[in-house]
Design a protein around this motif. Structure first.
Motif, PDB file in Angstrom:
ATOM      1  N   VAL A 180       0.805  -1.222   0.000  1.00 59.24           N
ATOM      2  CA  VAL A 180       0.000   0.000   0.000  1.00 59.24           C
ATOM      3  C   VAL A 180       0.839   1.274   0.000  1.00 59.24           C
ATOM      4  CG1 VAL A 180      -1.972  -1.122   1.104  1.00 59.24           C
ATOM      5  CG2 VAL A 180      -0.328   0.123   2.512  1.00 59.24           C
ATOM      6  N   ALA A 181       2.114   1.176   0.378  1.00 64.03           N
ATOM      7  CA  ALA A 181       2.927   2.390   0.458  1.00 64.03           C
ATOM      8  C   ALA A 181       4.076   2.431  -0.544  1.00 64.03           C
ATOM      9  CB  ALA A 181       3.486   2.537   1.875  1.00 64.03           C
ATOM     10  N   LYS A 196       0.308   3.197  -4.294  1.00 63.00           N
ATOM     11  CA  LYS A 196       0.644   3.971  -3.109  1.00 63.00           C
ATOM     12  C   LYS A 196      -0.110   5.296  -2.979  1.00 63.00           C
ATOM     13  CE  LYS A 196       4.737   6.018  -5.172  1.00 63.00           C
ATOM     14  NZ  LYS A 196       6.175   6.020  -5.139  1.00 63.00           N
ATOM     15  N   ASN A 246      -3.319   5.612  -2.981  1.00 61.01           N
ATOM     16  CA  ASN A 246      -4.692   5.429  -2.510  1.00 61.01           C
ATOM     17  C   ASN A 246      -4.864   6.129  -1.165  1.00 61.01           C
ATOM     18  OD1 ASN A 246      -4.732   3.542  -0.114  1.00 61.01           O
ATOM     19  ND2 ASN A 246      -3.501   2.329  -1.525  1.00 61.01           N
ATOM     20  N   TYR A 254      -4.484   3.633   2.806  1.00 58.35           N
ATOM     21  CA  TYR A 254      -3.295   2.900   3.252  1.00 58.35           C
ATOM     22  C   TYR A 254      -3.197   2.828   4.771  1.00 58.35           C
ATOM     23  CZ  TYR A 254      -1.434   7.617   3.759  1.00 58.35           C
ATOM     24  OH  TYR A 254      -1.260   8.925   4.119  1.00 58.35           O
TER      25      TYR A 254
END
Length: 145
Positions: free
Chosen positions: A115-116, A121, A123, A126
């Motif tokens: 997610v990061a 990334k 979004n 996260y």
């Protein structure tokens, strides 16, 4: 649950949402490097330099030490331990604790890297994904580690 004969452990919810809040609040500064395993994972995918990772690790150890001292000051040393079997140092429980920590730390690092540090990334969820991963881990193996 009446609070007298049975208690429900709500600590993982508080922990998960606190981490979510911290990631959303400070993520833009450090990328949410609150855990040395996260920093190692990001370093291994070449997301940060060794010098920066070393500085993060020093800050993380200092923060953990200060947090432990504050916990002792606030709760004292006689409060109930969250993982009493591990505290007894019985080999089977210590091994279970290490295995549980390894599995869920790997899960947390995987979530953070996806997610990061990936193409997704940007979004806006996260922090929630990271905090809920920690909450799930705390519910699943909190008593063992």
């Amino acid at each position: 649950i009446d609070g007298v004969t049975r208690f429900r452990n709500l600590a993982p919810i508080a922990i998960g949402f606190m981490l979510t809040s911290l990631v959303f609040t400070f993520g833009y500064i450090s990328g949410g490097h609150f855990n040395p395993a996260i920093t190692l994972g990001v370093l291994l995918v070449k997301g940060i330099r060794v010098e920066l990772a070393s500085a993060y690790w020093i800050a993380q150890v200092a923060g953990g030490t200060i947090g432990a001292i504050m916990g002792l000051i606030i709760n004292g040393t006689t409060s109930r331990l969250p993982a009493p079997h591990v505290y007894k140092n019985a080999a089977q429980y210590v091994i279970r604790g290490f295995i549980a920590e390894a599995i869920f730390t790997a899960a947390l690092v995987t979530v953070v890297l996806h997610v990061a540090c990936s193409s997704q990334k940007n979004n806006h969820y996260y922090g929630l994904a990271i905090g809920m991963c920690v909450m799930a881990a705390a519910y699943a193996v909190g008593g063992a580690s």
